[in-house]
Write an enzyme that holds these catalytic residues in place. Sequence first.
Site, PDB file in Angstrom:
ATOM      1  N   GLU A  38       0.828  -1.206   0.000  1.00 43.23           N
ATOM      2  CA  GLU A  38       0.000   0.000   0.000  1.00 43.23           C
ATOM      3  C   GLU A  38       0.861   1.254   0.000  1.00 43.23           C
ATOM      4  O   GLU A  38       1.966   1.251   0.518  1.00 43.23           O
ATOM      5  CB  GLU A  38      -0.828   0.072   1.285  1.00 43.23           C
ATOM      6  CG  GLU A  38      -1.689  -1.119   1.528  1.00 43.23           C
ATOM      7  CD  GLU A  38      -2.323  -1.070   2.920  1.00 43.23           C
ATOM      8  OE1 GLU A  38      -3.067  -1.998   3.228  1.00 43.23           O
ATOM      9  OE2 GLU A  38      -2.050  -0.115   3.680  1.00 43.23           O
ATOM     10  N   CYS A  85       3.270   8.212   1.720  1.00 42.97           N
ATOM     11  CA  CYS A  85       3.718   7.219   2.690  1.00 42.97           C
ATOM     12  C   CYS A  85       3.901   5.907   1.938  1.00 42.97           C
ATOM     13  O   CYS A  85       2.967   5.415   1.317  1.00 42.97           O
ATOM     14  CB  CYS A  85       2.651   7.093   3.776  1.00 42.97           C
ATOM     15  SG  CYS A  85       2.886   5.683   4.867  1.00 42.97           S
ATOM     16  N   CYS A 121       5.337  -7.886   7.629  1.00 52.31           N
ATOM     17  CA  CYS A 121       6.256  -7.312   8.619  1.00 52.31           C
ATOM     18  C   CYS A 121       6.474  -8.331   9.720  1.00 52.31           C
ATOM     19  O   CYS A 121       5.545  -9.027  10.120  1.00 52.31           O
ATOM     20  CB  CYS A 121       5.646  -6.035   9.205  1.00 52.31           C
ATOM     21  SG  CYS A 121       6.711  -5.199  10.409  1.00 52.31           S
ATOM     22  N   CYS A 124       3.784  -6.032  16.141  1.00 52.19           N
ATOM     23  CA  CYS A 124       3.156  -5.125  17.099  1.00 52.19           C
ATOM     24  C   CYS A 124       1.685  -5.533  17.232  1.00 52.19           C
ATOM     25  O   CYS A 124       1.006  -5.770  16.235  1.00 52.19           O
ATOM     26  CB  CYS A 124       3.267  -3.679  16.622  1.00 52.19           C
ATOM     27  SG  CYS A 124       4.972  -3.123  16.500  1.00 52.19           S
ATOM     28  N   CYS A 154      -1.193  -3.677  15.267  1.00 49.04           N
ATOM     29  CA  CYS A 154      -0.954  -3.300  13.867  1.00 49.04           C
ATOM     30  C   CYS A 154      -1.405  -4.384  12.905  1.00 49.04           C
ATOM     31  O   CYS A 154      -1.082  -5.550  13.057  1.00 49.04           O
ATOM     32  CB  CYS A 154       0.527  -2.990  13.662  1.00 49.04           C
ATOM     33  SG  CYS A 154       0.926  -2.534  11.967  1.00 49.04           S
ATOM     34  N   CYS A 172      -1.709   1.677   8.514  1.00 49.04           N
ATOM     35  CA  CYS A 172      -0.805   0.626   8.089  1.00 49.04           C
ATOM     36  C   CYS A 172      -1.421  -0.765   7.844  1.00 49.04           C
ATOM     37  O   CYS A 172      -1.850  -1.421   8.779  1.00 49.04           O
ATOM     38  CB  CYS A 172       0.196   0.536   9.234  1.00 49.04           C
ATOM     39  SG  CYS A 172       1.729  -0.111   8.776  1.00 49.04           S
TER      40      CYS A 172
HETATM   41  N1  SAH Z   1       7.569  -0.345  11.180  1.00 55.57           N
HETATM   42  C1  SAH Z   1       7.685   1.085  11.232  1.00 55.57           C
HETATM   43  C2  SAH Z   1       6.923   1.819  10.155  1.00 55.57           C
HETATM   44  C3  SAH Z   1       5.553   1.326   9.760  1.00 55.57           C
HETATM   45  S1  SAH Z   1       4.219   1.534  10.889  1.00 55.57           S
HETATM   46  C4  SAH Z   1       7.288   1.574  12.603  1.00 55.57           C
HETATM   47  O1  SAH Z   1       6.922   0.776  13.445  1.00 55.57           O
HETATM   48  O2  SAH Z   1       7.427   2.752  12.861  1.00 55.57           O
HETATM   49  C5  SAH Z   1       3.883   3.247  10.860  1.00 55.57           C
HETATM   50  C6  SAH Z   1       3.208   3.768  12.115  1.00 55.57           C
HETATM   51  O3  SAH Z   1       1.806   3.423  12.129  1.00 55.57           O
HETATM   52  C7  SAH Z   1       3.798   3.195  13.370  1.00 55.57           C
HETATM   53  O4  SAH Z   1       3.966   4.193  14.339  1.00 55.57           O
HETATM   54  C8  SAH Z   1       2.728   2.198  13.782  1.00 55.57           C
HETATM   55  O5  SAH Z   1       2.856   1.880  15.130  1.00 55.57           O
HETATM   56  C9  SAH Z   1       1.470   2.939  13.411  1.00 55.57           C
HETATM   57  N2  SAH Z   1       0.244   2.144  13.332  1.00 55.57           N
HETATM   58  C10 SAH Z   1       0.101   0.840  13.051  1.00 55.57           C
HETATM   59  N3  SAH Z   1      -1.178   0.462  13.104  1.00 55.57           N
HETATM   60  C11 SAH Z   1      -1.895   1.576  13.417  1.00 55.57           C
HETATM   61  C12 SAH Z   1      -3.284   1.838  13.630  1.00 55.57           C
HETATM   62  N4  SAH Z   1      -4.212   0.902  13.475  1.00 55.57           N
HETATM   63  N5  SAH Z   1      -3.648   3.100  13.937  1.00 55.57           N
HETATM   64  C13 SAH Z   1      -2.725   4.089  14.043  1.00 55.57           C
HETATM   65  N6  SAH Z   1      -1.416   3.897  13.857  1.00 55.57           N
HETATM   66  C14 SAH Z   1      -0.999   2.658  13.563  1.00 55.57           C
END
Ligand code: SAH
Length: 339
Positions: free
Chosen positions: A89, A102, A109, A113, A116, A330
Amino acid sequence: MKNVYDLTITDFEEFLINNNEKKYRASQIMDWLYVKEVKKFSLMTNLSKDLIKLLEDNFIFPDMKIIKEEKDLDVSKFLIKLFDGNYIEAVLMHHDYGESICISSQVGCNMSCAFCESGRLKKVRNLTSGEMVYQIMLINNVLDKKITHVVVMGIGEPFDNFENLIKFIDIINYNKGINIGSRHITVSTCGVVPRIYDFMKIGKEVNLAISLHAPTDEIRNKIMPINKIYNIEKLMKAVKDYLKMTNRRVTFEYIMLKGINDSKEDAVVLAKLLRGINCYVNLIPYNETENIGFKRSDMKTILDFYDILKKEKITVTIRREFGTKVSAACGQLRAKEVK
Ligand code: SAH
């Protein structure tokens, strides 16, 4: 064969020299690719027939397509299909200061987390630098304005694909190509500490964002497995070293998760953790997703949290709500496609 967008200016120069061609042709090729945006070597009319043939024999234009676009007011989300059938995406956001895109850095990944969507699918593979670059080219094609800012915050952990990430930055930063200024590029990591040290040495003024999301190891361990390898102490030490070396302000991202990390006490502990550090905190209202149980904090809770940080003299903003309608968090669009 190699994707032609995988090459930096230096890679092209080396290739040309090794093939008895003139080095200066490299910048002409970059101009065709990134300024004139042609998609065929035969259209590069200031190159000799032999050179065109040489390029055709060694490089291909990538097979990547936008297959879906979801649009909201200031944000468009693109689902992109790669040559091997995988999906990634990219998101385009309109700001007063410009157009920001972005991009994704991996298919899936491995960081897992808990909140996520991207991490629900394990990493299938890294994207090449050219596949990262081409996300920008694809969106450039459907946009009548120039993309001015790039954030690496899509699917994937960029610091788990470091070499390609650095090439990608080199390519988009090249001043006679796409020409995105270093200060307009931001890389976001969940905190892969050794790569933060590598990143501070690349000698470019690229911005670093850290997905912190919790003020203590106790909370962070529950939502971000990376914290069990590099805990907050190690992470903050790396950030301080980064600041010493680069003198560039760091962004901390902090998703507001209801009942998990959003109490007033959490705000106080966070302020203490960040005191004296040249940084700013971006509070992100969590984008809820149907596959995961976490809830977004109430607006009042977010505002209270914000006020405490402010009072403690921490620079803080609440992220403007982008794309809740367009599943812009994400990995959400792909998750819908790949059930
Ligand atoms: N792996 C990297 C970059 C990709 S995620 C990182 O962890 O920074 C980009 C950002 O989106 C991260 O801060 C992640 O924690 C956040 N993110 C993931 N899922 C999300 C959600 N459902 N709502 C808001 N932010 C989210």
